[in-house]
Scaffold this active site. Sequence first.
Site, PDB file in Angstrom:
ATOM      1  N   LYS A   1      17.374 -24.087 -45.841  1.00 30.19           N
ATOM      2  CA  LYS A   1      16.939 -22.833 -45.448  1.00 30.19           C
ATOM      3  C   LYS A   1      17.064 -22.225 -46.309  1.00 30.19           C
ATOM      4  O   LYS A   1      15.938 -21.720 -47.388  1.00 30.19           O
ATOM      5  CB  LYS A   1      17.050 -21.796 -43.984  1.00 30.19           C
TER       6      LYS A   1
ATOM      7  N   ASP B   1      28.385 -27.557 -41.915  1.00 29.99           N
ATOM      8  CA  ASP B   1      26.829 -27.340 -41.412  1.00 29.99           C
ATOM      9  C   ASP B   1      26.523 -26.131 -42.133  1.00 29.99           C
ATOM     10  O   ASP B   1      26.697 -25.363 -41.569  1.00 29.99           O
ATOM     11  CB  ASP B   1      26.096 -28.602 -40.986  1.00 29.99           C
TER      12      ASP B   1
ATOM     13  N   TYR C   1      23.511 -28.612 -34.580  1.00 28.86           N
ATOM     14  CA  TYR C   1      22.339 -29.257 -34.674  1.00 28.86           C
ATOM     15  C   TYR C   1      22.489 -29.583 -36.202  1.00 28.86           C
ATOM     16  O   TYR C   1      22.501 -28.218 -36.695  1.00 28.86           O
ATOM     17  CB  TYR C   1      20.899 -29.182 -34.635  1.00 28.86           C
TER      18      TYR C   1
HETATM   19  C1  PLP Z   1      17.739 -26.417 -39.541  1.00 28.68           C
HETATM   20  C2  PLP Z   1      19.375 -26.688 -39.530  1.00 28.68           C
HETATM   21  C3  PLP Z   1      19.125 -28.315 -40.169  1.00 28.68           C
HETATM   22  C4  PLP Z   1      17.926 -29.417 -40.208  1.00 28.68           C
HETATM   23  O1  PLP Z   1      17.577 -28.515 -41.597  1.00 28.68           O
HETATM   24  P1  PLP Z   1      16.040 -29.281 -42.065  1.00 28.68           P
HETATM   25  O2  PLP Z   1      15.610 -28.724 -43.193  1.00 28.68           O
HETATM   26  O3  PLP Z   1      15.147 -28.407 -40.540  1.00 28.68           O
HETATM   27  O4  PLP Z   1      15.554 -30.577 -41.770  1.00 28.68           O
HETATM   28  C5  PLP Z   1      20.401 -28.966 -39.966  1.00 28.68           C
HETATM   29  N1  PLP Z   1      21.101 -28.126 -39.390  1.00 28.68           N
HETATM   30  C6  PLP Z   1      21.443 -26.703 -39.160  1.00 28.68           C
HETATM   31  C7  PLP Z   1      22.826 -26.484 -38.970  1.00 28.68           C
HETATM   32  C8  PLP Z   1      20.245 -26.247 -39.042  1.00 28.68           C
HETATM   33  O5  PLP Z   1      20.056 -24.656 -38.560  1.00 28.68           O
END
Ligand code: PLP
Length: 432
Positions: free
Chosen positions: A272, A244, A149
């Site tokens: 995060k 990511d 994701y």
């Molecule tokens: C949570 C997450 C996102 C998206 O971040 P948001 O702050 O929810 O938009 C993108 N990449 C990874 C790996 C994530 O865990």
Amino acid sequence: MVNTTIKTTKSQEVFAAAQNLMPGGVSSPVRAFKSVGGQPIVFDRVKGAYIWDVDGNQYIDYVGTWGPAICGHAHPEVISALHEALEKGTSFGAPSVLENVLAEMVIAAVPSIEMVRFVNSGTEACMAVLRLMRAFTNREKVIKFEGCYHGHADMFLVKAGSGVATLGLPDSPGVPKSATISTLTAPYNDLEAVKALFEESPDQISGVILEPVVGNAGFITPDAGFLEGLRELTHEYGALLVFDEVMTGFRIAYGGAQEKFGIKPDLTTMGKVIGGGLPVGAYGGRRDIMSMIAPAGPVYQAGTLSGNPLAMTAGIKTLELLQKPGSYEYLERITKRLADGLLKAAQETGHAVCGGNISAMFGLFFTSGPVHNYEDAKKSDTAKFGRFHRGMLERGVYLAPSQFEAGFTSLAHTEEDIDQTIAIARDVLSSL
Ligand SMILES: *Cc1c(COP(=O)(O)O)cnc(C)c1O
């Protein structure tokens, strides 16, 4: 303490009212508990390793607001730094010293980052990084992995893991074909599949983006040689490698997965933990690439609230707390204790499971495994996970409401919390 029978009348009332006010009653889909059944609890407050709901029930929390709460919720030092920052104003929309401080910390921490740009969410960071990948290479295609994701931008809503997986949507209506036509996908941990994509379009792939440790298809680790192989392939084809690290950054090591595995990507996205519980995202990497971002270069990306002083403050204080000697050793120790304990309890009560942890990130699949990719993860008994989730919740343990999410611990979790969680899990598992 342990809630053997919990009353959730108020949670139910609030959530029922929310149905008429917001789609599905929530601000983000997975919170609605669709994939585990039952109703979500409505939060009143959080502190340390705990949550209290509006009915006054207490829970040990393994979601940590989806990752940011790595020092524990509402850490007193973060709160007091925020109080101080608040007095100076809530938003500047102009340069501030705080941005320099956090940028310096990120650059010092993450091996591959020479320059950084702050945004407001992980989604925004990933959107921006893709534009930058395309601009720098002058190529349009991008390779992502099934089950990974990267936020909810159109281009990434292809085989996009947890939230989407949980709802059983292959992708989403409203995403035009033109937005995803350049998004190529491969199974995680499958270097041959990536190689084949490069061989098919050797001059058209801007880069590869991945979760270096997957959290959005459940917890999946990279096989030995996988990250190294991607680094070599991207070099060979003149493409960029993008980690990511929105979830893994400052969580599986202070310098993220790239420190842990010793691989230098060209670009990195973060979110995060870096916001310490306030809305922050960031992307950064090689100076020559980052210099293409406006106003240094031609690639446009902007944000009214980006670099927000409160968010910078929470991020700075959170990273300072993580820098204290022993933080990551502690996180590894308690999380391993939890993961091992859960596996043992499940095996001894006759369930086929697999799982593990790296630092403060863990997972448990209801399948014998091994799980190397999303196809493997999908063999999990999700109905059983739903019953497990419900049983844990009713006894005071808050787990992510989907088999396809990772779990998170924090510096605030004690060995006692962990042991209590394992005891509760054993109890629940023996009743499944
Ligand atoms: C949570 C997450 C996102 C998206 O971040 P948001 O702050 O929810 O938009 C993108 N990449 C990874 C790996 C994530 O865990």
